[in-house]
Design an enzyme around this catalytic site. Sequence first.
Site, PDB file in Angstrom:
ATOM      1  N   ARG A  15       0.832  -1.253   0.079  1.00  0.00           N
ATOM      2  CA  ARG A  15      -0.050  -0.041  -0.022  1.00  0.00           C
ATOM      3  C   ARG A  15       0.843   1.181   0.052  1.00  0.00           C
ATOM      4  NH1 ARG A  15      -0.749   4.853   2.601  1.00  0.00           N
ATOM      5  NH2 ARG A  15      -0.310   3.906   4.434  1.00  0.00           N
ATOM      6  N   ASP A  16       1.444   1.341   1.239  1.00  0.00           N
ATOM      7  CA  ASP A  16       2.466   2.714   1.033  1.00  0.00           C
ATOM      8  C   ASP A  16       3.535   2.865   0.041  1.00  0.00           C
ATOM      9  OD1 ASP A  16       3.574   4.850   2.268  1.00  0.00           O
ATOM     10  OD2 ASP A  16       3.879   4.271   4.229  1.00  0.00           O
ATOM     11  N   HIS A 209       6.810   3.785  12.801  1.00  0.00           N
ATOM     12  CA  HIS A 209       6.580   3.946  11.550  1.00  0.00           C
ATOM     13  C   HIS A 209       7.732   5.056  10.919  1.00  0.00           C
ATOM     14  CE1 HIS A 209       4.463   3.738   7.278  1.00  0.00           C
ATOM     15  NE2 HIS A 209       5.253   4.855   7.231  1.00  0.00           N
ATOM     16  N   HIS A 211      10.640   6.486   8.128  1.00  0.00           N
ATOM     17  CA  HIS A 211      11.220   6.756   6.699  1.00  0.00           C
ATOM     18  C   HIS A 211      12.664   6.993   6.847  1.00  0.00           C
ATOM     19  CE1 HIS A 211       7.239   7.494   4.577  1.00  0.00           C
ATOM     20  NE2 HIS A 211       6.715   6.967   5.688  1.00  0.00           N
ATOM     21  N   CYS A 242       6.055   9.857   0.456  1.00  0.00           N
ATOM     22  CA  CYS A 242       4.866  10.753   0.896  1.00  0.00           C
ATOM     23  C   CYS A 242       4.626  11.688  -0.355  1.00  0.00           C
ATOM     24  CB  CYS A 242       5.023  11.595   2.280  1.00  0.00           C
ATOM     25  SG  CYS A 242       3.813  12.848   2.566  1.00  0.00           S
ATOM     26  N   ASN A 251       9.988   4.602   3.105  1.00  0.00           N
ATOM     27  CA  ASN A 251      10.297   3.898   4.470  1.00  0.00           C
ATOM     28  C   ASN A 251      11.518   3.233   4.764  1.00  0.00           C
ATOM     29  OD1 ASN A 251       6.985   3.882   5.395  1.00  0.00           O
ATOM     30  ND2 ASN A 251       7.313   3.477   3.043  1.00  0.00           N
TER      31      ASN A 251
END
Length: 307
Positions: A15-16, A209, A211, A242, A251
């Site tokens: 997803r991300d 979480h 990055h 992002c 990430n």
Amino acid sequence: MTRPTSVQIREVGPRDGFQNEPESIPTDDKVRLINSLGRAGFKRIEVASFVRPDVIPQLADGVEVLNRIDVPADVRLMVLVPNSRGLDNALKQRDKFHEVAIFVSASETHNKKNVNRTVAESMADNDVIARRIVAEGLDCAAVIATSFGCPYEGKVEMTRVLDLAERFAEAGATELGFGDTTGMCNPAYAGDFFRAAIERLPGVEITAHFHNTRGQGLANAYAALEAGCASFESSFGELGGCPVPAGSTGNIATEDLVSMFHEMGVQTGLDLEGVIASAREAQAVLGRKLTSHSIIAGAINWAPSAS
């Protein structure tokens, strides 16, 4: 705080990571990559987002992905919803996933640029969404973006972030994820933050979480671990980033995080070789070199060399 001897890692690349690729990945490739992650031992994978396809066309095939993936029965699948309408659409696939993520930015400016709402407007909707998720018998994970700094506003006060987290918990969230959305955290602050979060939010799963925008992602994860955090999110191949602002890279790489934890004696339940193989497969699909170290170096082999 005693360092955890085992951790949970949710893989968020499908997803991300995929949503930040300049072009949409073919559905067949997505399904194959998610299946390979399931075989690598992940018990939690974020697989889809119920956002408008004109906003994030890279994830427009989320329903098809959910219906086609074939992962072990004990893998818990997560979807992300941006608002009540997104939850309405997600619930049409109610039997295909187990966890729902909702989110807000701690920064007013970032929240406005990301979802065109004030923080207050997002939280008013999130209060309703969280309660609906719980009523459906699903787990609700709340994510607070820009928890460690905002590229538009600078410092984000810890109390502001934890106040938002407490409100999510009151609405029914059983997991609170804190996102270093544009890589502005440092290890000293990460340690202080997670000690404070764990103390203030007992009984709630606290998730880190990070990055790797400025190369401090693994150091921040280590600091969070030392502070007692036992739940992490990461992305294979260091995919992700992002959408706002430009330059917000991916990430921390799952395979690098797993390698570090395993070398420290921290158990993840994951097959590192399998995770690396999945990342290399993603690299082949994308047709470009990815930035994780373990893709190149592989897992550490402590066997003595033949003489």
